[in-house]
Each structure stands twice: as structure tokens, then as C-alpha cells.
Design an enzyme around this catalytic site. Structure first.
Site, PDB file in Angstrom:
ATOM      1  N   VAL A   1      -6.884 -17.254   0.817  1.00 29.53           N
ATOM      2  CA  VAL A   1      -6.505 -18.079   1.963  1.00 29.53           C
ATOM      3  C   VAL A   1      -7.505 -17.870   3.096  1.00 29.53           C
ATOM      4  CG1 VAL A   1      -4.045 -18.126   1.412  1.00 29.53           C
ATOM      5  CG2 VAL A   1      -4.962 -16.259   2.820  1.00 29.53           C
TER       6      VAL A   1
ATOM      7  N   HIS B   1      -5.423   4.835  21.512  1.00 30.66           N
ATOM      8  CA  HIS B   1      -5.806   3.727  20.635  1.00 30.66           C
ATOM      9  C   HIS B   1      -4.792   2.590  20.764  1.00 30.66           C
ATOM     10  CE1 HIS B   1      -9.116   5.635  18.343  1.00 30.66           C
ATOM     11  NE2 HIS B   1      -8.470   6.759  18.637  1.00 30.66           N
TER      12      HIS B   1
ATOM     13  N   LYS C   1      -8.755 -16.540 -17.438  1.00 31.09           N
ATOM     14  CA  LYS C   1      -8.563 -15.614 -18.546  1.00 31.09           C
ATOM     15  C   LYS C   1      -7.357 -14.714 -18.271  1.00 31.09           C
ATOM     16  CE  LYS C   1     -11.919 -16.864 -21.237  1.00 31.09           C
ATOM     17  NZ  LYS C   1     -11.612 -17.430 -22.576  1.00 31.09           N
TER      18      LYS C   1
ATOM     19  N   CYS D   1     -11.046   5.595  23.161  1.00 27.67           N
ATOM     20  CA  CYS D   1     -11.181   6.982  22.690  1.00 27.67           C
ATOM     21  C   CYS D   1     -12.569   7.533  23.045  1.00 27.67           C
ATOM     22  CB  CYS D   1     -10.885   7.063  21.192  1.00 27.67           C
ATOM     23  SG  CYS D   1     -10.504   8.742  20.631  1.00 27.67           S
TER      24      CYS D   1
ATOM     25  N   THR E   1      -4.905  -9.308 -17.622  1.00 29.34           N
ATOM     26  CA  THR E   1      -3.538  -9.067 -17.154  1.00 29.34           C
ATOM     27  C   THR E   1      -2.654  -8.599 -18.297  1.00 29.34           C
ATOM     28  OG1 THR E   1      -3.716 -10.655 -15.345  1.00 29.34           O
ATOM     29  CG2 THR E   1      -1.504 -10.147 -16.131  1.00 29.34           C
TER      30      THR E   1
ATOM     31  N   ASP F   1      -5.735   4.536 -14.231  1.00 27.33           N
ATOM     32  CA  ASP F   1      -6.411   5.637 -13.542  1.00 27.33           C
ATOM     33  C   ASP F   1      -5.687   6.939 -13.859  1.00 27.33           C
ATOM     34  OD1 ASP F   1      -7.999   3.700 -12.407  1.00 27.33           O
ATOM     35  OD2 ASP F   1      -7.003   3.741 -10.451  1.00 27.33           O
TER      36      ASP F   1
ATOM     37  N   ARG G   1      -3.198 -16.899  -4.037  1.00 31.67           N
ATOM     38  CA  ARG G   1      -4.521 -17.502  -3.958  1.00 31.67           C
ATOM     39  C   ARG G   1      -5.225 -17.080  -2.672  1.00 31.67           C
ATOM     40  NH1 ARG G   1      -4.746 -23.836  -3.875  1.00 31.67           N
ATOM     41  NH2 ARG G   1      -2.762 -23.460  -4.943  1.00 31.67           N
TER      42      ARG G   1
ATOM     43  N   ASP H   1      -3.847   0.707   5.064  1.00 24.49           N
ATOM     44  CA  ASP H   1      -2.824  -0.251   4.638  1.00 24.49           C
ATOM     45  C   ASP H   1      -1.575  -0.158   5.511  1.00 24.49           C
ATOM     46  OD1 ASP H   1      -3.682  -1.987   2.631  1.00 24.49           O
ATOM     47  OD2 ASP H   1      -3.522  -0.457   1.090  1.00 24.49           O
TER      48      ASP H   1
ATOM     49  N   ILE I   1      -1.338  -6.284   1.047  1.00 25.72           N
ATOM     50  CA  ILE I   1      -0.971  -7.523   1.741  1.00 25.72           C
ATOM     51  C   ILE I   1       0.242  -8.161   1.079  1.00 25.72           C
ATOM     52  CG2 ILE I   1      -1.750  -9.820   2.408  1.00 25.72           C
ATOM     53  CD1 ILE I   1      -3.079  -7.583   3.956  1.00 25.72           C
TER      54      ILE I   1
ATOM     55  N   GLU J   1      -4.978  -0.429  19.979  1.00 25.30           N
ATOM     56  CA  GLU J   1      -4.985  -1.376  18.858  1.00 25.30           C
ATOM     57  C   GLU J   1      -3.931  -1.068  17.804  1.00 25.30           C
ATOM     58  OE1 GLU J   1      -8.081   1.833  17.977  1.00 25.30           O
ATOM     59  OE2 GLU J   1      -7.526   0.598  19.692  1.00 25.30           O
TER      60      GLU J   1
END
Length: 537
Positions: A242, A508, A188, A381, A192, A148, A240, A71, A19, A510
């Protein structure tokens, strides 16, 4: 010179990297830049096409037929662009291509290694995504989190890009979680700090931090993060929680995120005009009505399996000044006996796609309920295929009618395998995928939804089709084939015109819906559902 922005994540996964990347893409596009975006997924699958929706969520299909990460749906909806097959890269895809080249002898006897062969292949994908779209800026998101083991080749490729194209053409953005401990009453920063330390150990110094948080972040916390992570204080951006995702680009712009990016990359472009976007967000935040839609699916325990369907419904709701309230109906639980109880309060019913036999009888009961009680219904579909099966069973008297996929021995294979799919044995990447034309029948509900266009282009993902042997039987009973392929061979849209709205599409729709430009068939469905609600009051 193309500019490269790399978005990585730390501390935990699923903190909204996609996002953030999509929101930045929208801001840069509104500055007049041509933007593209891609996702690196470190799993070994070639693509998500054969992965369980319970593990991966929906499979998002591009115009050119790539089966990709969900995504990419966020990217396309936020930035309003059409991506291509270079926009989703997996470990499996890269290793497959490198090994294929090795078998062909293209490495001239060299020992094939992660560095340089895998990293070179990754860098080539980044550059190809930019060049095939002639973009000024490409944003690349790396899935997973720093640390990872499977992400290491991807991060090494990102590190090398700085030397390849010059530091003034590369920017690294690191997204992390800033946890708030209620017992201590404080945020905290240590997670990070350690995440950035890990990233710097791999040779990447982030130029910006985007911190995901539930609470407002004081400037002192931002200064502390800037000091320990070696970034400018103004480049510590707060993301933040939303109420609506589409607020995020505006929140990031308010913190000058896009200006900081442009300054770093030496992009002298106008300010982003977000007037239209802001108006859309205001409309979303102040919807006056609520419309109840029953979504009948087999993967309802994981809503991400229907992410684009849900977003398309919301978009069409915005156009009708209504919020969409979803009733998630598990198709496995739906029977003829309880259909009224589960569906009786719905203003509209949507039956989306899926694969396999489980849940299909429940979907058929939902379609039957919609037809017999004249509730607006949209099938997608598999939902379109089962619409045909339901009509054959309960109107045409073909009691054992079915899809060949679900019952190869049925006497009435209303849905059959496509001719060019008969000899295909592999599952992955072999469906009818991508953008295909659909010719609309004049005077039909479908044609009206699409403003009486003669042909529309929509994205597909299927292996089975309506069996044309039964077309005359259906038409004689009033069933309308309102959309077909230009050669009239493949059925694309079916409908019952005497109903309030009873339409089903093989494709599809959408996948091409946008928040400020909802997909037309979805909008026609939601409009009918709103009207149905008003008539019931």
C-alpha cells in the site's frame, strides 16, 4: 477468559508481521475489546539497548523503562495503547531469568531443560502481559521465520498454550510471502505450502493465512492455499503493498479478518467503527502541501534508526495538512563550509539522539546554522545536549566546551554524567529510562506547545544531563530553560524564544506520538517549519 492470538512468519523475514498484528489489534480495539500486544525476539541479547542501530534500528522505550524492539512503536501507534516491559521478550531475557532461578535453587535440584523450564517461562510472559493490562485479547508476534533454529522454544511454547487454555481461546495466524514471477506471469504458492508444512511439523496448525503480495490475488490461488494448508478459504487474507501503512487496517477489515478472528475465538462484540481512522487515512492520502525537513543524524544509512522520529514528523504533518519531505543529512559529512549547501533548502531542521563522538561536530554545525539563520530547529536527547554545547562555544565564548561523554578533559563540561550514573559500569539497562515528569516554564515556547500545561510526562533514554554550574551563564545570555524536573535539578527543555522555533528536549517526545494524536512539541516544530516556508515564498 483472555483470548490469545499468535502471529508467526514464514518464507522470509521482514514481511510485515508486526504491521499485520498491529492492524488486527486496532480492529479488535475498535470493536470494544481491551487489547495488548507483545513481541518475541529470539536473539540472545537481553534487550536491544546495546545493539547497533545499523543492525536493529531504533530502540523503543516504554513508559516503565523497557528498551524494546521498534515493532512496539508500530503497536502503540496503530492501537493507541501504552505497552509495558512484558511486551518484548528475548531469548537472552528468558535464559537469564531461568538461570538466575537455577542459581537460587528454585528448581529444587531438577535438571533445567528447554522443556519445561524455558517454555514455561515463555508462557508465563505471555500470561503476565495479559494480566498486567487486564486485557481481553493478547496478540503475540514471534520474530523471524518458521524454520529458524532459535525460534523453536518460542513455537513450542505457543503450541502448548492451546492445551493450557483451550482451543477456543487460541488462534494461530501465519504470515507468508506469495512471490510473483514476472517471467512466468504467475504467483507461486509452494513456498507458503512448505512454510505451513514446517509449522505443522512443530505441532501448530494455522487457523488463518495472511499472504504478503505485490499483486492482487485471485480467488483460485486462495482456494489452492486453503486446500493445501488446511484453512478455510475465507481465512486466506491478502496483505497487498500500500501507499500508506495506515491503509492496512482498512484493507484487512474489508476482507473480514477481524470478524473471522472473533468467530473463531467466540467473541460476540459489535463491528469495528473505523470512521475516524478512515477519515485520518483520507486526510493522509490527500495532503495539499509539502514541507522539507532536514534530519541530521549519524545513522541515516538505515532510516529505521529514526523510525519514531520520522513517524512523529508525519503525524504532525497530517495535523498541518502537509506531507513531510525528508532530507537525510549525514552528520559526518556536515561542516561549517558546506552547511548552507546541505541545509539551505530546508524549512526546518531536526537533530535527533545518538551516542558516541562520531558525527557530533556535524550536528553542532547544523544547530549553529539553524540558530544563525533562524531556521526552525528541534533537538532531541543528544540533539538537546549539543544545542547547549553549540551555544556555549559560539555565544558564550567557551571555545572548547563539550559534553563529558565526548571529551572527559574539557574545561567546560556543559553536559555532565548524572550523579546516580557515576559508579555504574554495565552498559545495558542502566540509563535513565522511561516516563518522568517535566515542569514547564509559564510563557515559554514549550509551555505554549503543550497548551500551557504545568507538567507533562515524557519518556527518556539518557545518561548525561546539563551541568547546572553553567545555568546562570546561559540564562544571562537569553538562553531559556523552559522545562525542568519537578525538583529543578534536571534540565528537560531549552529554547531561544526570540527565534522562529529553536527548542530542544532531553526526552524523546516522538515515542508518544500517534497518527490521530500527534505529539505537541513535534507539532509546534512542524507548524513553525510550514510558516517558515510560507514566509520564504
Amino acid at each position: 477468559m483472555t483470548k490469545y492470538i499468535f502471529v508467526t512468519g514464514g518464507v522470509v523475514s521482514s514481511i510485515g508481521k508486526g504491521i499485520v498484528a498491529a492492524s488486527l489489534g486496532r480492529l479488535l480495539k475498535n470493536r470494544g475489546l481491551k487489547v495488548t500486544i507483545q513481541k518475541f525476539d529470539p536473539y540472545i541479547n537481553i534487550d536491544p539497548g546495546t545493539m547497533s542501530p545499523y543492525q536493529h534500528g531504533e530502540v523503543y522505550v516504554t513508559d516503565d523503562g523497557a528498551e524494546t524492539d521498534l515493532d512496539l512503536g508500530h503497536y502503540e501507534r496503530f492501537i493507541d495503547i501504552n505497552l509495558n516491559k512484558y511486551s518484548n521478550v528475548t531469548t537472552g531475557k528468558i535464559y537469564s531469568e531461568v538461570l538466575r532461578k537455577e542459581r537460587k535453587g528454585e528448581y529444587l535440584g531438577a535438571t533445567v531443560q528447554v522443556i519445561p523450564h524455558i517454555t514455561d517461562a515463555l508462557k508465563e510472559k505471555i500470561k503476565r502481559a495479559a494480566t498486567t493490562t487486564d486485557s481481553d485479547v493478547i496478540i503475540t508476534e514471534v520474530g523471524g521465520t518458521v524454520g529458524d533454529i532459535e525460534s523453536l522454544p518460542f513455537l513450542e511454547a505457543l503450541r502448548q498454550m492451546k492445551a493450557d487454555v483451550g482451543s477456543e481461546n487460541v488462534m494461530y495466524i501465519h504470515t507468508t510471502l506469495l512471490p510473483y514471477l514476472k517471467a512466468a506471469g504467475e504467483m507461486k504458492t509452494k513456498p507458503t505450502q512448505h512454510s505451513v508444512k514446517e509449522l505443522r511439523g512443530l505441532g501448530i496448525q494455522p487457523n488463518m493465512l495472511v499472504i504478503r503480495t505485490e499483486e492482487p490475488v485471485e480467488q483460485g490461488i486462495k482456494n489452492k492455499l486453503a486446500q493445501f494448508c488446511d484453512v478455510n478459504p475465507e481465512a486466506v487474507i491478502e496483505s497487498r503493498d500500500v501507499e500508506h501503512l495506515y491503509q492496512i487496517p482498512l484493507n484487512l477489515q474489508a476482507q473480514s479478518m477481524d470478524q473471522i478472528v472473533c468467530d473463531h475465538l467466540k467473541l460476540d462484540v459489535p463491528q469495528a467503527d473505523m470512521t475516524e481512522w478512515s477519515a485520518m487515512v483520507d486526510r493522509v492520502m490527500n495532503l495539499k502541501k509539502t514541507t522539507r525537513i532536514a534530519l541530521v543524524g549519524k545513522y541515516v544509512e538505515l532510516p529505521d534508526a529514526y523510525l519514531s522520529v520520522v513517524e512523529a514528523l508525519k503525524h504532525s504533518g497530517y495535523a498541518n495538512d502537509t506531507a513531510i519531505e525528508l532530507d537525510w543529512i549525514n552528520a559526518n559529512d556536515l561542516t561549517a563550509e558546506n552547511a548552507k549547501k546541505l541545509l539551505g533548502q530546508a524549512d526546518g531542521i531536526i537533530v535527533p539522539g545518538g551516542f558516541g563522538q562520531r558525527g557530533t561536530e556535524g550536528k553542532i554545525q547544523a544547530i549553529r546554522y539553524a540558530r544563525e539563520h533562524d531556521v526552525p530547529m528541534l533537538g532531541i536527547c543528544l540533539g538537546m545536549q549539543l544545542t547547549c554545547v553549540e551555544f556555549a562555544r559560539h555565544v558564550l565564548g567557551m571555545e572548547k566546551a563539550n559534553s563529558f561523554e565526548l571529551d572527559p578533559d574539557t574545561a567546560y563540561p556543559i553536559i555532565d554524567i548524572m550523579r546516580d550514573q557515576i559508579d555504574i559500569e554495565d552498559m545495558g539497562g542502566t540509563l535513565r529510562l522511561g516516563l518522568y515528569p517535566c515542569k514547564l516554564k509559564a510563557g515559554s515556547r514549550a509551555a505554549a506547545a503543550y497548551n500551557n500545561q504545568e507538567v507533562v510526562q515524557r519518556r527518556h533514554r539518557h545518561r548525561y544531563e546539563f551541568n547546572n554550574k553553567f545555568r546562570q551563564d546561559f540564562e544571562a545570555a537569553g538562553f531559556v530553560f523552559s522545562g525542568v524536573s519537578p525538583d529543578n535539578r534536571l534540565v528537560e527543555i531549552v529554547e531561544l524564544p526570540e527565534k522562529k522555533f529553536f527548542v530542544a528536549a532531553q526526552y524523546h517526545p516522538e515515542l508518544q506520538s500517534r497518527p490521530n494524536r500527534p505529539e505537541e512539541l513535534y507539532t509546534a516544530f512542524v507548524t513553525a517549519a510550514v510558516k517558515n516556508k510560507n514566509q520564504s515564498l
